[in-house]
Design a protein around this motif. Structure first.
Motif, PDB file in Angstrom:
ATOM      1  N   VAL A  84      53.280  38.471  32.802  1.00 22.18           N
ATOM      2  CA  VAL A  84      52.041  39.253  32.754  1.00 22.18           C
ATOM      3  C   VAL A  84      51.023  38.538  31.878  1.00 22.18           C
ATOM      4  O   VAL A  84      51.307  38.203  30.724  1.00 22.18           O
ATOM      5  N   THR A  85      49.832  38.328  32.436  1.00 20.37           N
ATOM      6  CA  THR A  85      48.748  37.642  31.741  1.00 20.37           C
ATOM      7  C   THR A  85      47.484  38.483  31.825  1.00 20.37           C
ATOM      8  O   THR A  85      47.465  39.554  32.429  1.00 20.37           O
ATOM      9  N   SER A  86      46.420  37.985  31.250  1.00 15.00           N
ATOM     10  CA  SER A  86      45.120  38.637  31.442  1.00 15.00           C
ATOM     11  C   SER A  86      44.674  38.461  32.888  1.00 15.00           C
ATOM     12  O   SER A  86      45.207  37.611  33.618  1.00 15.00           O
ATOM     13  N   ASP A  87      43.683  39.260  33.296  1.00 17.91           N
ATOM     14  CA  ASP A  87      43.222  39.172  34.684  1.00 17.91           C
ATOM     15  C   ASP A  87      42.405  37.913  34.946  1.00 17.91           C
ATOM     16  O   ASP A  87      42.015  37.639  36.081  1.00 17.91           O
ATOM     17  N   LYS A  88      42.167  37.123  33.886  1.00 14.96           N
ATOM     18  CA  LYS A  88      41.423  35.860  34.058  1.00 14.96           C
ATOM     19  C   LYS A  88      42.335  34.738  34.566  1.00 14.96           C
ATOM     20  O   LYS A  88      41.861  33.741  35.090  1.00 14.96           O
ATOM     21  N   LYS A  96      45.104  43.157  33.944  1.00 18.59           N
ATOM     22  CA  LYS A  96      46.123  42.124  33.842  1.00 18.59           C
ATOM     23  C   LYS A  96      46.468  41.602  35.218  1.00 18.59           C
ATOM     24  O   LYS A  96      46.187  42.225  36.241  1.00 18.59           O
ATOM     25  N   ASN A  97      47.104  40.434  35.237  1.00 16.19           N
ATOM     26  CA  ASN A  97      47.702  39.875  36.443  1.00 16.19           C
ATOM     27  C   ASN A  97      49.187  39.697  36.199  1.00 16.19           C
ATOM     28  O   ASN A  97      49.626  39.442  35.068  1.00 16.19           O
ATOM     29  N   SER A  98      49.949  39.804  37.268  1.00 20.71           N
ATOM     30  CA  SER A  98      51.401  39.707  37.169  1.00 20.71           C
ATOM     31  C   SER A  98      51.912  38.705  38.201  1.00 20.71           C
ATOM     32  O   SER A  98      51.477  38.726  39.355  1.00 20.71           O
ATOM     33  N   PHE A  99      52.828  37.853  37.766  1.00 19.24           N
ATOM     34  CA  PHE A  99      53.358  36.788  38.615  1.00 19.24           C
ATOM     35  C   PHE A  99      54.874  36.953  38.727  1.00 19.24           C
ATOM     36  O   PHE A  99      55.570  37.022  37.713  1.00 19.24           O
ATOM     37  N   ARG A 100      55.379  36.988  39.950  1.00 19.37           N
ATOM     38  CA  ARG A 100      56.804  37.216  40.178  1.00 19.37           C
ATOM     39  C   ARG A 100      57.576  35.905  40.167  1.00 19.37           C
ATOM     40  O   ARG A 100      57.158  34.904  40.745  1.00 19.37           O
ATOM     41  N   LEU A 101      58.735  35.939  39.502  1.00 20.23           N
ATOM     42  CA  LEU A 101      59.574  34.756  39.374  1.00 20.23           C
ATOM     43  C   LEU A 101      61.035  35.174  39.482  1.00 20.23           C
ATOM     44  O   LEU A 101      61.451  36.162  38.875  1.00 20.23           O
TER      45      LEU A 101
END
Length: 629
Positions: A577-581, A611-616
């Protein structure tokens, strides 16, 4: 051509050849760090036999590239003679390998690590003579991690008097380091650099005389024991400690921590456990790793018992690669035979990544010198995905500061907490710190943590633990503080609930109370969604956090790189999970790219930071590294 020109030409060619030789000898085996081997006095003593030395070095050096060896001069009252030390030094220098010295100040390591008694005149004399003997042969030597004292002889009992063992031993060992080791060594060799290796049990140092307040300033450098071996062993060293302890020692005296030190203890759990210790040590960006020891790299044979059930899935540490034939520089091949091969493959693999990472950062935690309480808790927190960064001073520039029970040692701790909160920033304290200083903390919020306990297994909308957990009951005044995560048995449809994460506003900041189970290992039983909320609250300074089950580590760096590592025996799904940037995560190991998942609808009343979320998907005992932009 006259004689003078011939001589000039000969000298010029000789000079160029020497320069070329030096370049070859000084060529680094690794891009990002040095790899060294520590040789115990028992094996150094055998090096008087050149056949033994040459044959054993051939076995190790064919499987592992080595930059440096540390030749021990003393262990268990065995002192290696001058001639053998010089012969061993020449052997390694002739092969382009650096040398340094080492000392283990033990009387009998096999007898519960029997140390010297530092008030005993005969022992003191011997300690000094060993330091002088070592300084005569080396411009650098390291003290293996037994420069403490566990002696409780009649003489020590009398010398201690009414002092506590901690107070007595701290003063005794600081004096011994200065007057019996440093001063005599530097009198013999003014250029000598004396390094003290601190072991992995840092929270208990003061009781045996390791002085982290004065020692790092007193000695020329320090070294870090990163051996975590079997986490269920009698030291309870969680995997994450191999990373966390170096970061802590780095902060004791920045720029003077020489590296990490790993032994073969983890091989009892399979090749992956040993490999993880090496890998985690180097994730700290430390400049050197020492492999303990020559006898283990030579004598611990590769075996199918090191093969773990998840091998063959494509995990980060590949057993087949470890046992594959080794291609030598002359084009021939040899079969790997010992654990030196495991170290060689893992360190070469990690070396490809390390130079891409920046300086490590994490959630800063304050540990005053010689403090006890919540022992080694930060390692358990690291294992639930909270990147730790321990400091001996209260951090004054962080949005969130973590305080465990150890912070109670600081008489000004409440003043420091209030200053942090009044500046609009947050503090996370543990339930054990609350219990220790609840009366003082009443200035901020009237909270209590008594001796009352509760069994819980249901975290409501955050899920279930799967087993009963014994936790302390944190009590508060309704509407003065509020539970963010609760648990009961059951909570849903039950009659009682207890705080797991409590928020108590003060001025423009928040003081959170994190409830720690009586068994710290039960943190691993918290449901993933409960852990996600804890991670979100505590990760403001890091800028990124994970959503995942427990036993997944996050390592973050100041150049927007990160490593996620799975310590579980099964695959796990992780959301970064990161910022939406941040619009993509670029793999640092291949050309892979992760893009954000579709945004989920907001399901609660609390303001949510975009936020943005990236699946791994992470395989067992595997890691992935990324650059986020």
């Amino acid at each position: 051509m006259n004689k003078e020109k011939l001589i000039y030409k000969f000298l010029a060619v000789s000079f160029l050849l020497c320069m070329a030789c030096n370049v070859i000898l000084q060529a680094k085996a690794y891009q990002s760090f040095k790899v060294s081997i520590y040789v115990r006095a028992y094996e150094v003593d055998k090096m008087k036999d050149m056949h033994w030395l040459d044959s054993t070095w051939t076995v190790i050096s064919r499987q592992l590239d080595v930059d440096k060896v540390y030749l021990e001069t003393h262990r268990d009252l065995l002192i290696v003679d001058d001639a053998t030390l010089e012969q061993a030094k020449k052997f390694f220098h002739d092969r382009g390998i650096e040398t340094a010295g080492g000392i283990t100040y033990t009387i009998n390591e096999a007898n519960s690590f029997e140390t010297f008694c530092y008030s005993n005149p005969e022992h003191r004399k011997m300690v000094q003579e060993i330091a002088e003997h070592t300084a005569k042969h080396f411009d650098e030597f390291i003290l293996d991690d037994f420069f403490f004292t566990n002696c409780k002889s009649d003489g020590e009992i009398k010398a201690k008097g009414a002092q506590s063992w901690t107070d007595y031993r701290l003063k005794l060992m600081t004096e011994a380091g200065r007057d019996l080791v440093l001063k005599p060594a530097k009198k013999v060799n003014p250029h000598v650099k004396v390094i003290i290796k601190y072991p992995n049990w840092y929270d208990h140092f003061q009781g045996l005389g390791f002085n982290l307040e004065e020692g790092p300033q007193l000695f020329d450098g320090i070294w870090t024991g990163t051996e975590t071996r079997d986490p269920s062993g009698n030291q309870h060293l969680q995997n994450y400690l191999s990373y966390n302890v170096i970061r802590y020692f780095d902060n004791l005296r920045p720029g003077h921590n020489g590296g990490g030190w790993v032994d073969s203890g983890g091989l009892s759990l399979g090749m992956d456990r040993y490999a993880e210790q090496l890998h985690l040590t180097m994730l700290t960006k430390t400049p050197e790793i020492i492999l303990f020891a020559y006898n283990q790299l030579l004598g611990v044979k590769l075996s199918p018992k090191f093969l773990t059930p998840w091998q063959g899935m494509g995990t980060s540490f590949n057993y087949n690669e470890m046992t594959a034939p080794i291609r030598l520089k002359d084009g021939t091949s040899v079969e790997p035979t010992t654990m030196a091969r495991i170290a060689g493959v893992v360190l070469k693999q990690t070396d490809k990544l390390i130079h891409k990472l920046g300086n490590p950062i994490g959630i800063e935690s304050y540990k005053p010198f010689h403090a006890a309480g919540d022992d080694f808790l930060q390692n358990y927190l690291g294992m639930i995905g909270l990147p730790m960064d321990m400091h001996p001073a209260f951090p004054e520039d962080q949005q969130v500061v973590l305080l465990t029970a150890q912070a109670a040692r600081d008489p000004e701790i409440v003043t420091k907490i209030k200053k942090q909160l009044q500046s609009g920033r947050d503090v996370v304290i543990t339930s054990n710190l609350l219990k220790a200083i609840s009366e003082k903390l009443a200035e901020i919020s009237e909270l209590r943590c008594t001796d009352l306990k509760a069994f819980v297994n249901d975290f409501g909308r955050y899920g279930r633990s799967g087993r009963d957990l014994l936790i302390p009951q944190v009590q508060y005044y309704t509407n003065d503080a509020w539970e963010m995560v609760s648990a009961g048995r059951p909570l849903t449809g039950g009659v009682s609930g207890y705080s797991i994460l409590l928020r108590a506003p003060y001025a423009t900041g928040n003081m959170y109370v994190l409830t720690i189970p009586d068994d710290m290992g039960n943190l691993y039983d918290f449901p993933a969604k409960a852990l996600n909320e804890i991670r979100r609250v505590m990760s403001k300074d890091v800028g990124v956090y994970i959503e995942a089950p427990s036993k997944v580590g996050l390592f973050v760096y100041d150049n927007k790189t990160l490593v996620v590592e799975n310590f579980n025996d099964e695959p796990v799904e992780v959301h970064i999970v990161t910022s939406d940037k941040v619009m993509k995560l670029e793999s640092l190991e291949d050309e892979g790219v992760l893009t954000p998942l579709p945004a989920e609808p907001v399901q609660n009343r609390r303001p949510v930071t975009p936020k943005n979320s990236f699946r791994l998907l992470l395989l067992p005992h595997s890691y992935k590294a990324f650059l986020y932009k």
